[in-house]
Motif scaffolding. Structure first.
Motif, PDB file in Angstrom:
ATOM      1  N   CYS A 260       0.712  -1.278   0.004  1.00  0.00           N
ATOM      2  CA  CYS A 260       0.095   0.003   0.095  1.00  0.00           C
ATOM      3  C   CYS A 260       0.945   1.353   0.106  1.00  0.00           C
ATOM      4  O   CYS A 260       1.730   1.508   0.771  1.00  0.00           O
ATOM      5  N   ASP A 261       0.665   2.134  -0.858  1.00  0.00           N
ATOM      6  CA  ASP A 261       1.425   3.328  -0.892  1.00  0.00           C
ATOM      7  C   ASP A 261       0.443   4.714  -0.512  1.00  0.00           C
ATOM      8  O   ASP A 261       0.893   5.970  -0.375  1.00  0.00           O
ATOM      9  N   ASN A 262      -0.597   4.246   0.320  1.00  0.00           N
ATOM     10  CA  ASN A 262      -1.438   5.318   0.965  1.00  0.00           C
ATOM     11  C   ASN A 262      -1.016   6.113   2.113  1.00  0.00           C
ATOM     12  O   ASN A 262      -1.249   7.330   2.101  1.00  0.00           O
ATOM     13  N   GLY A 328     -13.269  14.384  -6.774  1.00  0.00           N
ATOM     14  CA  GLY A 328     -12.977  14.797  -5.489  1.00  0.00           C
ATOM     15  C   GLY A 328     -12.099  14.288  -4.479  1.00  0.00           C
ATOM     16  O   GLY A 328     -11.982  14.506  -3.272  1.00  0.00           O
ATOM     17  N   PHE A 329     -11.241  13.201  -5.178  1.00  0.00           N
ATOM     18  CA  PHE A 329     -10.183  12.443  -4.241  1.00  0.00           C
ATOM     19  C   PHE A 329      -8.768  12.672  -4.718  1.00  0.00           C
ATOM     20  O   PHE A 329      -8.844  12.993  -5.889  1.00  0.00           O
ATOM     21  N   SER A 330      -7.985  12.680  -3.875  1.00  0.00           N
ATOM     22  CA  SER A 330      -6.651  12.972  -4.092  1.00  0.00           C
ATOM     23  C   SER A 330      -5.809  11.828  -3.447  1.00  0.00           C
ATOM     24  O   SER A 330      -6.131  11.218  -2.702  1.00  0.00           O
ATOM     25  N   THR A 331      -4.593  11.766  -4.000  1.00  0.00           N
ATOM     26  CA  THR A 331      -3.688  10.613  -3.371  1.00  0.00           C
ATOM     27  C   THR A 331      -2.451  11.609  -2.512  1.00  0.00           C
ATOM     28  O   THR A 331      -2.212  12.644  -2.820  1.00  0.00           O
ATOM     29  N   ASP A 367     -10.075   5.151  -5.938  1.00  0.00           N
ATOM     30  CA  ASP A 367     -10.038   4.469  -7.183  1.00  0.00           C
ATOM     31  C   ASP A 367     -11.315   3.599  -7.662  1.00  0.00           C
ATOM     32  O   ASP A 367     -11.359   2.531  -8.109  1.00  0.00           O
ATOM     33  N   PHE A 368     -12.364   4.579  -7.893  1.00  0.00           N
ATOM     34  CA  PHE A 368     -13.488   3.984  -8.489  1.00  0.00           C
ATOM     35  C   PHE A 368     -13.875   5.115  -9.788  1.00  0.00           C
ATOM     36  O   PHE A 368     -14.870   5.753  -9.576  1.00  0.00           O
ATOM     37  N   PRO A 369     -13.011   4.993 -10.663  1.00  0.00           N
ATOM     38  CA  PRO A 369     -13.551   5.751 -12.014  1.00  0.00           C
ATOM     39  C   PRO A 369     -14.584   5.110 -12.527  1.00  0.00           C
ATOM     40  O   PRO A 369     -15.044   3.964 -12.529  1.00  0.00           O
ATOM     41  N   ASP A 370     -15.246   5.834 -13.530  1.00  0.00           N
ATOM     42  CA  ASP A 370     -16.591   5.495 -14.166  1.00  0.00           C
ATOM     43  C   ASP A 370     -16.352   4.046 -14.793  1.00  0.00           C
ATOM     44  O   ASP A 370     -17.551   3.403 -14.813  1.00  0.00           O
ATOM     45  N   MET A 401      -6.479  11.840   9.185  1.00  0.00           N
ATOM     46  CA  MET A 401      -6.128  10.590   8.776  1.00  0.00           C
ATOM     47  C   MET A 401      -5.324  10.519   7.516  1.00  0.00           C
ATOM     48  O   MET A 401      -5.162   9.132   6.673  1.00  0.00           O
ATOM     49  N   ARG A 402      -5.184  11.518   6.742  1.00  0.00           N
ATOM     50  CA  ARG A 402      -4.739  11.654   5.300  1.00  0.00           C
ATOM     51  C   ARG A 402      -5.407  10.851   4.570  1.00  0.00           C
ATOM     52  O   ARG A 402      -4.593   9.823   3.720  1.00  0.00           O
ATOM     53  N   ARG A 403      -6.718  10.731   4.431  1.00  0.00           N
ATOM     54  CA  ARG A 403      -7.490   9.857   3.462  1.00  0.00           C
ATOM     55  C   ARG A 403      -7.558  10.393   2.328  1.00  0.00           C
ATOM     56  O   ARG A 403      -7.933   9.775   1.223  1.00  0.00           O
TER      57      ARG A 403
END
Ligand code: 5AD
Ligand code: SF4
Length: 542
Positions: A260-262, A328-331, A367-370, A401-403
């Protein structure tokens, strides 16, 4: 009196400790257990084995060369893929790596990845001539595949080790000595602490070191402790097909990526399982095809971040197409590019057998692209079930939490998923009691649970892990006995200059009142800055 004096180290106590890039291999000599010291264990192989052991011992004493470590650190996967028996290190022969029909008892703790890893470890040992037993009493080797995600999981293993210690001590002298190994996340996280604290542990193997198990067991046979906790950038065990243990099974797990890189700030996984890497598409499809031929009806694709899947093994796909994230999500890491993504894999896997159900776990909501959602909607055999770990309903806590998302972005994703996949089942993980969480934050989590109406929720009390035990507002020093002492970075009186209020600086001596202790760390609050000479007045030997 519980006053301790600490010298500050020249480091701030940040949540992210130096372990991030630590990976090492330890080969430890433990003379007390060793046959070198003259103690020989009776064994079925008798004198012949004893001679061989001495010969092995003298070769082992010479040790591996630097070349050997270089070689084993960079063994290309293709080479291992075709070889069932790995090249022995210079101090062992191929015969010595064989299991001599020793019986292995495997016990699994923690997540589904560990269940799968147990079968990988077993597959490697089986090829090396070991037998498997489900009867603890007849085992020659006991391997615990461990979990570190919460403190309770680790405590369970420490308790289990005490039971196994009794088994080892009571072992009849007429049998080969019992060997005990710790595999998986706890081996990776605690490394030598386990070997030092529990002298009866013979083998330590981190999640990327299972190919090395035959060597580690051979070294342990000679009475030494052996460890390999190297983390890898490319180990996916792609060529190690887990052994299907139950012939009547109708479902199976297929590991597709590891690591995991998160770097969520509460989580130990990136440190115990290392960086993200994906198993090549072709080898996954091959395994799923085999499972379909065996008549299995359900396959669950497994990974710590299953939908961050990215197969970079084929050059023609290493293009510069950047990653589509959920809106709206980032890494926390630099955007990755190219490779075959999860939608491609899911598409291919689901085409193998229309009567085989496909599930996947555990995904990250980013990671839920269309294209993934569309595929789940369209394909009959992909289950309409998504695990979407939220962790908290408060944007403030999510940031801590750095989500990489806010409550609003998460809720928008939920709506989008429900529109894209009507009737979808949703589940989630939540953590209560994260550092700094207020009652108001907690109520927001409760309100998210009510708003989304999940089908299943997994609720955890926050468990502070070693790497996140200290915050940026704390300092760390070592006392005279070399124990780590953590205390808040606040102003204190300076005894060398009365009336002066100071903050501790690296190199200062400070007097700390200890208020709590864990297995490795003391915590307390600071009383004053002092000198070595003056501090002796405060400390009693008691
Ligand atoms: N304390 C409590 N729960 C945790 N999880 C991960 N780390 C911790 C921790 N330190 C939970 C998260 C994750 C699940 C697998 O375990 O909710 O999604
Ligand atoms: Fe841990 Fe999951 Fe966050 Fe990775 S994404 S750091 S495994 S909680």
């Amino acid at each position: 009196m519980h006053h301790l004096q600490c010298i500050l180290q020249a480091q701030r106590c940040l949540g992210w400790g130096p372990l991030a890039s630590v990976s090492w291999l330890l080969l430890r000599t433990c003379r007390a257990h060793s046959s070198f010291s003259g103690t020989t264990y009776p064994s079925p192989e008798g004198q012949q084995e004893d001679g061989a052991r001495k010969d092995f011992s003298s070769r082992l004493a010479t040790g591996p060369t630097f070349q050997h470590f270089l070689r084993s650190a960079s063994v290309p996967q293709e080479k291992l893929a075709s070889a069932d028996v790995v090249d022995p290190p210079p101090y062992l022969t191929v015969d010595e790596l064989l299991g001599k029909q020793r019986k292995v008892y495997l016990e699994t703790y923690g997540c589904q990845m560990n269940v799968n890893d147990t079968e990988i470890a077993w597959s490697i040992l089986q090829k090396s001539g070991y037998l498997r037993t489900s009867n603890l009493q007849e085992a020659d080797v006991i391997l615990l595949v461990t979990c570190s995600i919460r403190e309770k999981a680790e405590q369970t293993i420490w308790n289990r080790l005490h039971q196994l210690k009794a088994l080892k001590t009571k072992r009849l002298r007429s049998r080969v000595p019992l060997k005990i190994g710790i595999l998986g996340c706890m081996a990776e996280r605690l490394k030598e602490e386990i070997l030092n604290r529990e002298k009866m542990v013979d083998i330590l193997a981190g999640p990327d070191a299972y190919r090395d198990l035959p060597r580690l067991l051979t070294v342990a046979e000679s009475g030494q402790q052996a460890a390999n906790v190297l983390l890898s950038l490319d180990e996916t065990y792609a060529d190690v097909m887990p052994v299907q243990t139950s012939p009547s099974a109708t479902s199976a797990f297929v590991s597709i990526m590891r690591g995991c890189d998160n770097m969520c700030s509460y989580c130990i996984v990136p440190f115990t399982r290392g960086r993200e890497r994906s198993r090549p598409v072709a080898s996954i499809l091959e395994e799923v095809r085999k499972l379909s031929e065996q008549g299995l009806k359900e396959v669950t694709l497994l990974g710590q971040n299953v939908n961050s899947y990215r197969d970079n093994s084929e050059v023609q796909f290493s293009n510069a197409v950047s990653t589509n994230l959920s809106r709206g999500f980032s890494t926390n890491y630099k955007t990755k590019q190219g490779g075959l993504r999860f939608a491609h894999l899911l598409d291919q896997v689901s085409r193998i057998d229309p009567e085989m159900r496909i599930r996947f776990t555990s995904p990250h909501p980013k990671d839920f692209p269309d294209e993934v959602l569309q595929l789940i909607h369209e394909r009959d055999n992909i289950c309409k079930q998504i695990h979407l770990p939220a962790q908290s309903g408060s944007s403030r806590v999510l940031e801590a939490m750095r989500r990489g998302y806010s409550r609003e972005a998460y809720v928008e994703l939920i709506h989008h998923i429900r529109e894209s996949i009507p009737g979808v089942s949703l589940s989630s993980d939540f953590i209560a009691g994260f550092c700094g969480e207020t009652e108001e934050d907690h109520l927001q989590t409760v309100s998210l649970l009510r708003e989304v109406q999940y089908n299943i929720g997994f609720l955890f009390a926050y468990s502070m892990r070693q790497l996140s035990k200290r915050s940026a507002t704390e300092l760390c020093g070592r006392n005279d006995g070399n124990l780590k002492v953590i205390f808040p970075d606040v102003e204190m009186e300076d005894t060398t200059d009365s009336g002066l209020r100071v903050r501790a600086q690296p190199g200062d001596y400070v007097l700390v009142k200890i208020t709590s202790a864990s297995s490795q760390t003391l915590r307390g609050h600071v009383l004053c800055r002092t000198t070595l000479k003056d501090s002796s007045a405060y400390c009693s030997p008691e």
